[in-house]
Design an enzyme around this catalytic site. Sequence first.
Site, mmCIF file in Angstrom:
data_model
loop_
_atom_site.group_PDB
_atom_site.id
_atom_site.type_symbol
_atom_site.label_atom_id
_atom_site.label_comp_id
_atom_site.label_asym_id
_atom_site.label_seq_id
_atom_site.Cartn_x
_atom_site.Cartn_y
_atom_site.Cartn_z
ATOM 1 N N ASP A 59 70.280 79.836 54.676
ATOM 2 C CA ASP A 59 69.618 79.017 55.686
ATOM 3 C C ASP A 59 70.013 79.559 57.055
ATOM 4 O OD1 ASP A 59 68.084 77.026 56.822
ATOM 5 O OD2 ASP A 59 68.952 75.419 55.614
ATOM 6 N N GLU B 49 65.973 67.871 60.996
ATOM 7 C CA GLU B 49 67.367 68.009 60.577
ATOM 8 C C GLU B 49 68.343 67.850 61.732
ATOM 9 O OE1 GLU B 49 68.447 72.101 59.517
ATOM 10 O OE2 GLU B 49 66.418 72.667 60.085
#
Length: 817
Positions: free
Chosen positions: A332, A528
């Site tokens: 990520d 997020e």
Amino acid sequence: MRTFTNEWVRVVMKFRPCLLVAPALLAAPALAAGAAVSDSAAVHPAAWPAARSPEALTDPSTEARIADIMARMTLEQKVGQMIQADISTITPADLAQFPLGSILAGGNSGPYGDERADGATWARLVAEFRAASRQSGQGIPILFGVDAVHGHSNLPGATIFPHNIGLGAANDPDLIERIGAATADEVAASGIEWTFAPTLAVPQDLRWGRSYEGYAADPALVARYARAMTLGLQGHLTPGQPIPANRVAATAKHWLADGGTAGGVDQGNAAMPERRLIAIHAQGYPPAIEAGTLTVMASFSSWQGVKNHGNRALLTDVLKGRTGFAGLVVGDWNGHGQLPGCTITDCPATFNAGLDLAMAPDSWKGLFASTLSAARNGTIPQARIDDAVRRILRVKAKLGLLGPDPVERGNPQRIGTPEHLALAREAVAKSLVLLKNEGGVLPLRPGARVLVAGPAADNMAMQAGGWTITWQGTDTTAADFPQGQTIGRAIAEAVRQSGGEAVIARDGAWTQRPDVAVVVYGEHPYAEFQGDVADLAFRDLDGTQALLARLKAQSIKVVSVFLSGRPLFTGPQMNASDAFVAAWLPGSQGAGVADLLVAGKDGRPRADFNGRLPFPWPRDARSPVARPLFPAGYGLTYARSAKVGPVNEDPGIDLVAAANADTYLVRGAVPSPWRLNAEATVATRTVDLTAQEDARQFIWSGTGTVAIDGPAVNLTRELDEGFVLRLRWKIDAAPSGAFNVGLGGGRIDIGPQLRSAPGDKVIDTLIPLYCFKQAGADLTAVSNPLRMSSDKGASIRLRDARIEGTGHNISCPELVR
């Protein structure tokens, strides 16, 4: 994921306004910052579910072709395959020197810097990168990935489906597979062959800001959906054959337990025994692997204090060993840089643990150099490099990118097709959950006079949520989806079609008394990290409760349509409503809401409610939810109703103490626990900016300071994530000299920038927190998050001031020490 630009002031051209599993685990403390970690968390691979990628991914002919390619590759070319860059920091020409294997477009990245580029423009950019990659090294084309997480959500005009929490409410795997196929069709239509989806998290604490990316608290439902979405995106894999041109690679993410972190902290620590890790958080992965998912993404989070990007036991022994995953493991956004001893530009440990492709959006050049060095000196063994490259080439082969006749993607006419839009409308209708319907106020009867009100009545950003056009989704508008409908407009149209009258008024004002008011409201968009909250209280930032109370006092029937990325404590709102619908984040097709709320001309419902709560609905604001108001699986229908009666209005916690650590001014108002202080030389009053009294004006008659002060809050985590102080304002009179903006004791002069700003437009000023840190700010205990000092003559109208994650890589203005 995010993206980068070099912009610090942006003109705003358009401005519109079941129990959770294992609650005891959530009390476990988060790993202390800086605490030592080790591989002490024992993993027993034999205890994990056995699975295996289909043989179609590793058929002998493909493996032989890959071996032939690898035999001709240099070490530089192999290492290049293991690095992924973001389009905002690399050009196709760079691939001649740096033979990278993959490119992504992060949450705020658009082709050629345009976040609102059309499908043809996306396809052109991808083709340019692809052509450049074929001209370098062994001619191995790049993989191009994007976050198409609820439809092709980076793309204006695309079909935007409900976020996963709404799809979980539908409990319909067939629907999920069809959505996957439609999403793949539109992603491929823009020339792209890889989406970073589906999210297989099983959220256990809804304070987590990514809860809406999870389907449900039930691992079994997540497992069913994992298979369905993987097959929808990729189709069934066939030996020796690439997947079709209208299909794309799926990504099962985030491995592992990102939905199980203590306190619901994004990128936090899942402090739980291995048996719970398996029983709750691993159940979605074997079905996705057996369905053929080509990629798996590692999580930012940790298990037992060990970061997943560096956990060899989980990445290699379990994922690649016990569960037989033969595709590639991607990292990520700079997640490798969080490992002990690593930086974002140097991290052999992540590759040795089992990561195959590092997502290095802005760090790719340094990471390429350091990884190449580690490969040359043996820090990363040759066998590990070859394993990673082999896995990457397998995926490229299955996508039809290798060989003389590559699969061509890029047919923009498939974006936003009528059949896709109809599918999204179906999904919206199936996702809605009816929690209350007293007196049969729903469905809205033929001939009714209906008032549609509330901050989200005509607000595409609030109904689409984060990951829509941009990372946080805050500036999405109806113009981005011309074939979509806001909820208010869809309801008004349906009411008129059934013979009634409808008026849309955000503030609830009316001239002709309505029979019923539909009030659409809820959470503002977030993605997020930015979405993490301290409790499960609904924060009414728009004065909706006062609107509900006013309508109730006028004896007008009220229907609440509540938009949110998670169940929230809404006791006062529910008691003020005759009907209450949990609509989640439905996406672009507001007509799906109208299909359930508005009766046909015959007075009968056009469709009944199908949705059931995928998570329990809280009785108060505390988390985890131990004694819910409504359990998971609850949901009324027109055929099966029930009286709810008054519900609890006590949040059970001190809301003021828990709120607004990152929000200092909202629509001109200073929220608790902050307070505004202005010296005598600065006059202040409430004024209009984009709506009635939605800003605060400050006029300097002499040298002076305006400050927002309050309790000390820790902003170091926001610093680490690259957050900014965002000021949304209009500069009525620019300062003649310095205009110092302060936070936490650090001061920055933005006078020169304000003097060049347009005086007739609302602008966003973005100042990174690291700039204040460089200017001497102490971000561990910030009690003065905003100070503005100027000389005589300056005049501003400030609407909002808050800390926000934008993903922009912004340079600092001049520092004042």
